[in-house]
Design an enzyme around this catalytic site. Sequence first.
Site, PDB file in Angstrom:
ATOM      1  N   GLU A  42       0.877  -1.172   0.000  1.00  0.00           N
ATOM      2  CA  GLU A  42       0.000   0.000   0.000  1.00  0.00           C
ATOM      3  C   GLU A  42       0.915   1.223   0.000  1.00  0.00           C
ATOM      4  O   GLU A  42       1.802   1.317   0.845  1.00  0.00           O
ATOM      5  CB  GLU A  42      -0.889  -0.015   1.260  1.00  0.00           C
ATOM      6  N   ARG A 100       5.511 -13.233   9.431  1.00  0.00           N
ATOM      7  CA  ARG A 100       6.062 -11.883   9.326  1.00  0.00           C
ATOM      8  C   ARG A 100       7.495 -11.885   9.808  1.00  0.00           C
ATOM      9  O   ARG A 100       7.837 -12.618  10.735  1.00  0.00           O
ATOM     10  CB  ARG A 100       5.306 -10.976  10.296  1.00  0.00           C
ATOM     11  N   LYS A 153       4.302   0.822   9.111  1.00  0.00           N
ATOM     12  CA  LYS A 153       4.405   2.124   8.437  1.00  0.00           C
ATOM     13  C   LYS A 153       3.712   3.224   9.221  1.00  0.00           C
ATOM     14  O   LYS A 153       4.189   4.353   9.262  1.00  0.00           O
ATOM     15  CB  LYS A 153       3.784   2.021   7.037  1.00  0.00           C
TER      16      LYS A 153
HETATM   17  P1  ATP Z   1       2.552  -1.989   7.691  1.00  0.00           P
HETATM   18  O1  ATP Z   1       1.842  -2.476   8.900  1.00  0.00           O
HETATM   19  O2  ATP Z   1       3.970  -1.682   7.905  1.00  0.00           O
HETATM   20  O3  ATP Z   1       1.837  -0.905   6.967  1.00  0.00           O
HETATM   21  P2  ATP Z   1       1.471  -3.711   5.810  1.00  0.00           P
HETATM   22  O4  ATP Z   1       1.398  -5.174   5.834  1.00  0.00           O
HETATM   23  O5  ATP Z   1       0.180  -3.011   6.047  1.00  0.00           O
HETATM   24  O6  ATP Z   1       2.600  -3.271   6.768  1.00  0.00           O
HETATM   25  P3  ATP Z   1       1.667  -3.428   3.012  1.00  0.00           P
HETATM   26  O7  ATP Z   1       2.122  -2.290   2.210  1.00  0.00           O
HETATM   27  O8  ATP Z   1       0.227  -3.801   2.959  1.00  0.00           O
HETATM   28  O9  ATP Z   1       2.089  -3.143   4.496  1.00  0.00           O
HETATM   29  O10 ATP Z   1       2.577  -4.701   2.745  1.00  0.00           O
HETATM   30  C1  ATP Z   1       2.927  -5.186   1.491  1.00  0.00           C
HETATM   31  C2  ATP Z   1       3.295  -6.621   1.642  1.00  0.00           C
HETATM   32  O11 ATP Z   1       4.397  -6.758   2.526  1.00  0.00           O
HETATM   33  C3  ATP Z   1       2.163  -7.434   2.222  1.00  0.00           C
HETATM   34  O12 ATP Z   1       2.042  -8.629   1.475  1.00  0.00           O
HETATM   35  C4  ATP Z   1       2.593  -7.695   3.626  1.00  0.00           C
HETATM   36  O13 ATP Z   1       2.093  -8.916   4.094  1.00  0.00           O
HETATM   37  C5  ATP Z   1       4.108  -7.719   3.502  1.00  0.00           C
HETATM   38  N1  ATP Z   1       4.739  -7.368   4.775  1.00  0.00           N
HETATM   39  C6  ATP Z   1       4.544  -6.251   5.516  1.00  0.00           C
HETATM   40  N2  ATP Z   1       5.255  -6.297   6.653  1.00  0.00           N
HETATM   41  C7  ATP Z   1       5.934  -7.473   6.628  1.00  0.00           C
HETATM   42  C8  ATP Z   1       6.839  -8.117   7.529  1.00  0.00           C
HETATM   43  N3  ATP Z   1       7.197  -7.550   8.690  1.00  0.00           N
HETATM   44  N4  ATP Z   1       7.346  -9.320   7.165  1.00  0.00           N
HETATM   45  C9  ATP Z   1       6.982  -9.898   6.009  1.00  0.00           C
HETATM   46  N5  ATP Z   1       6.138  -9.348   5.129  1.00  0.00           N
HETATM   47  C10 ATP Z   1       5.609  -8.156   5.430  1.00  0.00           C
HETATM   48 MG    MG Z   2      -1.418  -3.494   4.611  1.00  0.00          MG
END
Ligand code: ATP
Ligand code: MG
Length: 555
Positions: free
Chosen positions: A34, A258, A268
């Site tokens: 995102e 994760r 983020k």
């Molecule tokens: P955040 O909570 O930091 O915003 P998010 O999962 O909402 O993380 P996205 O931009 O939706 O952020 O993530 C893109 C991809 O990266 C998704 O498939 C998510 O599952 C993966 N991802 C995010 N954080 C991690 C992590 N700590 N380890 C592995 N994969 C991750």
């Molecule tokens: Mg997300």
Amino acid sequence: MSEERALNFLEEIIEKDLSDNTHDGTVHTRFPPEPNGYLHIGHAKSICVNFGLAQKYKGKCNLRFDDTNPSTEETEFVDSIKADIRWLGFEWDNELYASDYFEQLFQYAQQLIQKGLAYVDDSTAEEMAALKGTPTTVGSDSPFRNRSIEENALLFSEMRAGKYPDGAKVLRAKIDMKHDNMLMRDPVIYRIKHAHHHRTGNHWCIYPMYDFAHGQSDSIERITHSICTMEFIPHRELYDWFIEKLEIFPSHQYEFARGNVNYMVTSKRRLLQLVKENYVEGWDDPRMPTISGLRRRGYTAASLRNFWDNVGVAKRDNNIDINLLEFCIREELNKTALRRMAVINPVKLIITNLPDGESISLQAENNHEVENAGERTISFSNTLWIERDDFMENPPNKYFRLGPGLKVRLKHAYIIECTDFKKDEQGTITEIYARYFPESKSGSDTSGIKVKGVIHWLDCHSAKKAEVRLYDKLFTVEDPTSEEGDFKDFINKDSLSIVRDAWVEPALLEATDEDKFQFLRLGYFCKDKNSTDTHIIFNRTVGLKDSWAKEVKKA
Ligand code: ATP
Ligand code: MG
């Protein structure tokens, strides 16, 4: 990636699919960020997994921006995400945006309405929450649940046309308010939001929810293996339900653990707070766990890829020790970084048996760990900088550095013997005096003098002034988000210390942003992007101490 290691569970699934010819023998993954912030070390794991699997099985990997939430997304983030993925060493097959599918998604929603599987609900958010039930009690139907197909179709088109204000109505999937899985209790799939979108502008005033956009976007792109993190397990049922009811390409979701690293915050939303509230200099502050921060700190793409490769892919959530990350970069830089000398807490050393104006050229190897790393010429004169910590007025036994009457070797140069020193009124040492032994030159030492200590130094005549930034962990506790109170209460106030009057070898003035250095005895350093021709700044990537390797040996 090492060839010998056992397959991880995702590789096992893919190899089975390939041998069963499940998707005509194709593998198509995607990385779906995102665009609401900069990528962090956790995202690097997902990037390595998704792009890595496509590479390994000669498949494809899309970069898809999951941009269904208009209010938090910005083009700046899109650009930084692309730059970070490329820097990590990956290239996507297609650059796509969930917002490109808004028209298609709208039609999917209309299809559900026509099948009697979606309805417009006028309830407020509070009313909906009250009817939702809890994990242990069933929910109840909304009074709007039995609207006719015609009425739902009309209201949904009016929602799109902008007839209603934000929050007045939502479109919900009609599943089961008594379902064990709370996410299956008639989830909201569209909401009204009169907001500007970074790509579609003001074209839409209704936006699909994550669950309605994600799986269908996978399906539109014919993603064979939709890989996400464990917290999406409860969403899988809904993901499958939409695909089944819409009768579209059967993408499948697989979940892995994760990647979390201790002393780092990987969310983020929280990183945005650190930036907005000026706890750090920006998204790429070298203390940030962002890919851009780690890069500025001196981490290489290979070290991050190796780190995640070492951690591996599994289903059990784990908290990874930050020492493993530091181990990975140290291991690499030990082989690649050019050795240089810098003095960060300088005190003057006068060589009394060398005349003023005399300069001796010496050869110094660039990296003894590798062949053909070459040598550089350094100069030696009667006025040198050494570290203040390398001198003690009253040294204890077994102190192998400098003190009155003590001998030490100057790296790449000569053995010296301290003859005297000077102090100011506050008792601070201002100058140290020593004589050098001309026949003790490194590499051709015929002096017969034995010393135990070796210290680094610089020639005052040629040394250049530099700013050196030393970093420590950004948080004082392993998991600041699990502690009581605000995670920002656990920020390490001493996470940055700036040394403004450090000295470095003149050759360092020509460093590029990509060059990596080991400053002898001080750690690994790289030039900061904010350096100018007249003001050079070095960031310490990591110290030399290797506590991880010691722990591994102990274990
Ligand atoms: P955040 O909570 O930091 O915003 P998010 O999962 O909402 O993380 P996205 O931009 O939706 O952020 O993530 C893109 C991809 O990266 C998704 O498939 C998510 O599952 C993966 N991802 C995010 N954080 C991690 C992590 N700590 N380890 C592995 N994969 C991750
Ligand atoms: Mg997300």
